[in-house]
Design a protein around this motif. Sequence first.
Motif, PDB file in Angstrom:
ATOM      1  N   GLN A 142       0.856  -1.195   0.000  1.00 36.81           N
ATOM      2  CA  GLN A 142       0.000   0.000   0.000  1.00 36.81           C
ATOM      3  C   GLN A 142       0.893   1.246   0.000  1.00 36.81           C
ATOM      4  OE1 GLN A 142      -4.083  -1.405   1.757  1.00 36.81           O
ATOM      5  NE2 GLN A 142      -2.625  -1.271   3.428  1.00 36.81           N
TER       6      GLN A 142
ATOM      7  N   ASP B  63      -8.440  -3.058  -0.129  1.00 37.43           N
ATOM      8  CA  ASP B  63      -9.291  -3.602   0.933  1.00 37.43           C
ATOM      9  C   ASP B  63      -9.311  -5.140   0.867  1.00 37.43           C
ATOM     10  OD1 ASP B  63     -11.174  -4.382  -1.006  1.00 37.43           O
ATOM     11  OD2 ASP B  63     -12.573  -2.769  -0.525  1.00 37.43           O
ATOM     12  N   HIS B  64     -10.032  -5.760   1.785  1.00 33.46           N
ATOM     13  CA  HIS B  64     -10.042  -7.228   1.853  1.00 33.46           C
ATOM     14  C   HIS B  64     -10.751  -7.883   0.671  1.00 33.46           C
ATOM     15  CE1 HIS B  64     -13.727  -5.964   3.886  1.00 33.46           C
ATOM     16  NE2 HIS B  64     -14.229  -7.129   3.557  1.00 33.46           N
ATOM     17  N   HIS B  65     -11.448  -7.086  -0.163  1.00 36.88           N
ATOM     18  CA  HIS B  65     -12.071  -7.611  -1.379  1.00 36.88           C
ATOM     19  C   HIS B  65     -11.173  -7.400  -2.604  1.00 36.88           C
ATOM     20  CE1 HIS B  65     -15.825  -8.355   0.677  1.00 36.88           C
ATOM     21  NE2 HIS B  65     -15.861  -7.101   1.097  1.00 36.88           N
TER      22      HIS B  65
ATOM     23  N   THR C  79      -7.968   1.779  -3.763  1.00 36.10           N
ATOM     24  CA  THR C  79      -8.443   3.150  -3.568  1.00 36.10           C
ATOM     25  C   THR C  79      -7.252   4.059  -3.333  1.00 36.10           C
ATOM     26  OG1 THR C  79     -10.481   2.346  -2.546  1.00 36.10           O
ATOM     27  CG2 THR C  79      -9.911   4.639  -2.148  1.00 36.10           C
TER      28      THR C  79
END
Length: 135
Positions: free
Chosen positions: A82, A107-109, A113
Motif C-alpha cells: 500500500q 481492501d479485503h475484497h 483506492t
Amino acid sequence: MGSLSCCLLLTLALLGSCVAAARKCKLQGLWRNELGSNMTLLALDAAGTFSGSYHTAVAATNKQILVSPLQGSQQHPDAKGQPTFGFTVQWQFADSTTVFVGQCFVDHHGKETLETTWLMQEEVLSRRDAWKATR
C-alpha cells in the motif's frame, strides 16, 4: 470429525487473510474520483517514477477544460503493498499547478483506492496577492 472441520475452517480463513494481505496496490491504470475527474497513470519505471494525464471534471474557469500532463513518483515500488506517492499536474487550460500526495490502499475484497490531499497554486500578478494564490 468436529475438530477436523474446525481446523479446516480456521486454515481456510487464515489462507484467505494471507491472500488478501499479499495483494499489492498498482498505481498504473485508469482512476476515477467521486466528482467525475479521471486520470491515467502509465507504468512505473524501476525508480518508481511515472507519468500520465489528468482530466478534471471541476474547474473555476470559463476556458475549455483540457487533459493535462502529470509526473510523479511512488515510494519504494517493490516494498509493501500500500505505497505512498506524489504527483504534479501542469494544467493546460489555466495558469496553475496542482500537487497531490497520498497512499494507495487495497481492501479485503481487492478493491484499490487512492486517498489523496492536494494543493493548487494559481499564478497571481504580484507578491502582494500571493495570500490568495493557494487552495
